[in-house]
Write an enzyme that holds these catalytic residues in place. Structure first.
Site, short mmCIF file in Angstrom:
data_model
loop_
_atom_site.label_atom_id
_atom_site.label_comp_id
_atom_site.label_asym_id
_atom_site.label_seq_id
_atom_site.Cartn_x
_atom_site.Cartn_y
_atom_site.Cartn_z
N ILE A 68 -32.95 -0.42 49.47
CA ILE A 68 -32.16 -1.53 50.00
C ILE A 68 -31.45 -1.07 51.27
O ILE A 68 -30.66 -0.13 51.24
CB ILE A 68 -31.14 -2.02 48.95
CG1 ILE A 68 -31.88 -2.63 47.75
CG2 ILE A 68 -30.19 -3.05 49.56
CD1 ILE A 68 -30.97 -3.14 46.67
N TYR A 69 -31.77 -1.73 52.36
CA TYR A 69 -31.14 -1.47 53.64
C TYR A 69 -30.70 -2.81 54.22
O TYR A 69 -31.46 -3.78 54.17
CB TYR A 69 -32.11 -0.78 54.61
CG TYR A 69 -32.79 0.43 54.03
CD1 TYR A 69 -32.09 1.62 53.86
CD2 TYR A 69 -34.11 0.39 53.61
CE1 TYR A 69 -32.69 2.74 53.30
CE2 TYR A 69 -34.73 1.50 53.06
CZ TYR A 69 -34.02 2.67 52.90
OH TYR A 69 -34.62 3.77 52.35
N ARG A 70 -29.50 -2.86 54.73
CA ARG A 70 -29.01 -4.13 55.26
C ARG A 70 -29.77 -4.49 56.54
O ARG A 70 -30.21 -3.61 57.29
CB ARG A 70 -27.51 -4.09 55.51
CG ARG A 70 -27.10 -3.26 56.72
CD ARG A 70 -25.59 -3.25 56.89
NE ARG A 70 -25.17 -2.68 58.16
CZ ARG A 70 -24.28 -1.72 58.29
NH1 ARG A 70 -23.71 -1.20 57.22
NH2 ARG A 70 -23.93 -1.28 59.48
N TRP A 100 -31.46 1.77 58.72
CA TRP A 100 -31.97 2.93 58.00
C TRP A 100 -30.98 4.06 58.14
O TRP A 100 -30.86 4.69 59.20
CB TRP A 100 -33.32 3.35 58.57
CG TRP A 100 -34.47 2.66 57.93
CD1 TRP A 100 -34.60 2.33 56.62
CD2 TRP A 100 -35.68 2.22 58.57
NE1 TRP A 100 -35.80 1.71 56.38
CE2 TRP A 100 -36.48 1.64 57.57
CE3 TRP A 100 -36.15 2.28 59.88
CZ2 TRP A 100 -37.75 1.11 57.85
CZ3 TRP A 100 -37.40 1.75 60.15
CH2 TRP A 100 -38.18 1.17 59.15
N GLY A 145 -35.19 7.40 52.54
CA GLY A 145 -36.65 7.46 52.57
C GLY A 145 -37.28 6.65 53.68
O GLY A 145 -38.21 7.10 54.36
N GLU A 199 -40.63 4.29 43.89
CA GLU A 199 -39.75 3.40 43.12
C GLU A 199 -40.55 2.31 42.39
O GLU A 199 -40.17 1.90 41.29
CB GLU A 199 -38.71 2.76 44.03
CG GLU A 199 -37.64 3.70 44.56
CD GLU A 199 -38.06 4.47 45.79
OE1 GLU A 199 -37.26 5.31 46.28
OE2 GLU A 199 -39.20 4.24 46.28
N ASP A 203 -18.45 -2.81 54.92
CA ASP A 203 -19.33 -2.05 54.04
C ASP A 203 -18.68 -1.72 52.70
O ASP A 203 -17.53 -2.02 52.44
CB ASP A 203 -19.78 -0.77 54.73
CG ASP A 203 -21.29 -0.63 54.68
OD1 ASP A 203 -21.85 -0.76 53.57
OD2 ASP A 203 -21.90 -0.44 55.73
#
Length: 538
Positions: A177-179, A192, A197, A238, A287
């Protein structure tokens, strides 16, 4: 621990199945009135979270064509429902299986047969037709109910986008999960973070001068969504792990415009690529440390195609000052993966990354010392291990101390800590990208406090202290914690206040003095940990 009874229909095939199960248990509320994804959703979700309320399904997000599901994992009971058992059972099962098979034996293989059989499900199932490809559309994000969580955010952000990439050489997958900061209808930032990863895959592609293909997966079965959060070892799949967790392979279908397979049971797939050498200012963003991260340059995701279900649901989460939904996601991840630390460092008994401190900012570790300074060797080992390498403060305690209770850590520091030989500061080390305290992206300092040695005093720590407000009127409130740990509230000139307070004879036998700002609630331990550990550079 009491095992959780699996719900009817488990494992859930997709997000719709999971929502129906939540509603049947009274854990989902539908919001039928129009609600604005810009700020208003956050305001509602904040109140629901504080009341430990249910998941929410907003049927009519303003300006969007699709309903919005949020707070899906905002309680441990919902995470247990998704997993079919308590996450701690999973962690212990993994460690027990390793122990049985090390060294390999027929008895160990037989005892582990169910776990090993589930391993066959780690290979995804290739399917020709996928629910997520019922509709294919030209690039466009304007129809989605994408959130702006906080007033100071730079715009709207996709907050539960599972970004799927493949290593350019090995083709190993990463799902994390990356915004994604939305710039326009077909471009977003790709946040990232360092040492993640997806960032490693992009690094390799950029070295070759190639664009990295990426698929942003929105929604899916709850086990897939939870697997994307886990701090698994780099290049550990994953998607494969989600198959092991549920005991059935994850169905995958060929994407339409990029050369990769995508989860067939998702709600939306955003197909695209991240070109080499392109950067754009991303953020600021409120954040999970509870502060706005500064704007910085990050790679850019170019959307090429959207595929979706006919009746798709957009998933999101609010990220911000603890506690939020990620409190339970982080706890579950720690309970599932944390016990594996014992495989790498056998003298570790238990670990606890503190929710209020944003997980990375405070780690308690209980461990055995089998030879001189082994605890420091182990501490260095942990600081080089996956996401634990982002730890800012680590407190080491003996094996019989529960590291998940802050007051126990403080008592151990009172009896067994002194700074000359039992404190180590690393002035320059990898730090969480989101940490602003060093004023340098990705880099900061670390602090190790060793409270595993022989007692240095037999005197009990003080239970009361002379009111420091009588000494300095700039102190507006105070609280004495266990182990002679004094916290004072100071609005300004905190360094000067501390410099005057420390030599004050009436202060008594205080071991630590910490200054926090007036927005910190001294009576709330989680908020107090946030106020202390997210705001200083060791």
């Amino acid at each position: 621990m009491t095992s959780v009874k699996q719900a009817p229909g488990w494992p859930f095939r997709d997000l719709h199945d999971f929502l129906r199960a939540l509603e049947a248990r009274g854990e989902l509320k539908r919001v039928k009135v129009e609600v604005d994804p810009v700020l208003e959703v956050t305001e509602i979700v904040q109140r629901v979270m504080k009341e430990e309320g249910p998941a929410l399904l907003f049927a009519r997000p303003k300006g969007a064509r699709f309903p919005l599901a949020i707070n899906l994992f905002g309680s441990m009971s919902r995470i247990e429902l998704a997993l079919g058992r308590h996450p701690q059972e999973i962690g212990e099962e993994l460690v027990e299986t390793f122990d049985r098979l090390n060294p390999p034996s027929l008895k160990g293989l037989w005892a582990s047969r169910r776990v090993l059989w589930r391993g066959l499900a780690m290979r995804p199932k290739q399917v020709a037709r996928a629910p997520v490809q019922e509709v294919a559309e030209e690039p466009g994000l304007d129809a989605l109910p994408i959130l702006q969580c906080w007033p100071g955010d730079a715009g709207r952000f996709i907050t539960f986008g599972m970004v799927l990439t493949e290593h350019p050489k090995s083709k190993r997958r990463n799902l994390g999960i990356y915004r994604l900061h939305v710039y326009d209808k077909n471009k977003t930032g790709m946040h990232w973070q360092s040492m993640k990863g997806g960032r490693g895959h992009y690094y390799e592609a950029e070295r070759q001068g190639k664009a990295l293909e990426a698929a942003v997966v929105l929604g899916g079965d709850p086990i897939l969504m939870l697997s994307s959060v886990l701090p698994l070892p780099e290049d550990f799949d994953e998607i494969g792990f989600s198959g092991w967790l549920r005991g059935s392979a994850t169905p995958m279908a060929r994407a339409q415009t990029i050369a990769m397979r995508v989860p067939a049971s998702a709600e939306f797939i955003l197909e695209g690529e991240v070109p080499p050498g392109e950067r754009r200012m991303e953020g600021p963003f409120g954040d999970h440390f509870g502060h706005y991260s500064d704007a910085a340059e990050f790679p850019v995701f170019h959307l090429k195609r959207v595929t979706r279900r006919r009746h798709a649901i957009y998933p999101a989460q609010v990220v911000g000052k603890p506690p939020q939904e990620d409190k339970f996601l982080g706890q579950a991840a720690g309970e599932m993966i944390g016990p594996l630390v014992r495989v790498i460092a056998p003298n570790v008994v238990n670990t606890c990354a503190y929710v209020g401190a944003g997980f990375h900012n405070l780690l308690g570790v209980s461990l055995r010392e089998r030879h001189p300074k082994e605890v420091l060797k182990t501490a260095f080992s942990l600081l080089g291990l996956g996401q634990l390498s982002l730890t800012k403060v680590m407190i080491l305690v003996r094996e019989d101390v529960e590291p998940g209770h802050f007051d126990r850590l403080l008592r151990e520091l009172w009896f067994r800590f002194e700074p000359e030989e039992r404190m180590l500061i690393l002035p320059v080390a990898p730090l969480d990208t989101l940490d602003f305290t060093s004023f340098k992206l990705h880099v900061g300092s670390k602090l190790i406090l060793d409270a595993t040695g022989e007692p240095l005093t037999s005197a009990e720590p003080p239970r009361e202290v002379t009111d420091p407000r009588s000494f300095d009127q700039r102190i507006s409130a105070y609280r004495l914690l266990a182990g002679g740990f004094l916290v004072v509230v100071v609005e300004k000139e905190a360094r000067d206040v501390l410099a005057r307070l420390l030599p004050w004879e009436s202060l008594g036998p205080i071991r630590f003095v910490v200054a926090v700002s007036p927005d910190v609630h001294l009576s709330d331990e989680e908020n107090l940990l946030w106020g202390i550990f997210t705001r200083f550079d060791p």
